[in-house]
Design a protein around this motif. Structure first.
Motif: not given
Length: 146
Positions: A48-54, A58-62, A106-115, A120-121
């Motif tokens: 919400e703070l960064l303006g990320v659209q989803y 349910w897509s956020l939960i996933g 490690s956090n960036w790699l996981v975020l990038f991969t999931v994204d 939907s996100i």
């Protein structure tokens, strides 16, 4: 004394054993749910703070569940690499620098991969870096070691 404990477990009937196992399983499920819930509300606030659209709740939960599971796997590999890297380093500032670098990476790699796998996100590179930096700082601050 340990024989008394073993005898009492053997004396339990099947209903008591099943209830004990179910209780332990429920406790584990509640703890995992609590941790994932913290990730969910934390990431929802950051998004919400960064303006990320989803697209949906349910897509956020996933996204959160995928991030959590993939993060556990990545954490195992990065923790081993970190331990091997700093085993001969005695300066605390260098160890902290390497730890922060490995946590961020490690956090960036996981975020990038999931994204990349979720349509939907959509995270911008800026959002990925900010979230990865924040998570790295939080992991270091809330670690129970000195």
């Amino acid at each position: 004394m340990s024989e008394d404990k073993n005898d009492s477990f053997r004396d339990m009937n099947k209903k008591e054993k099943a209830a004990t196992i179910a209780g332990i399983a429920l406790l584990i499920i509640l703890v995992i749910g609590f941790v994932i819930g913290i990730f969910f509300f934390g990431l929802a606030g950051l998004f919400e703070l960064l303006g990320v659209q989803y697209q949906s709740f349910w897509s956020l939960i996933g996204f959160v569940v995928s991030f959590f599971l993939l993060g556990l796997i990545a954490e195992l590999f990065f923790k081993v690499i970190f331990k091997l890297t700093v085993r001969n380093i005695t300066e605390k500032i260098k160890i902290v620098f390497f730890r922060f670098s490995f946590e961020f990476l490690s956090n960036w790699l996981v975020l990038f991969t999931v994204d990349e796998f979720m349509r939907s996100i959509t995270l911008s590179l800026k959002a990925e870096i900010i979230i990865a930096l924040l998570l790295a700082v939080l992991e270091i601050v809330f670690d129970d070691k000195d």
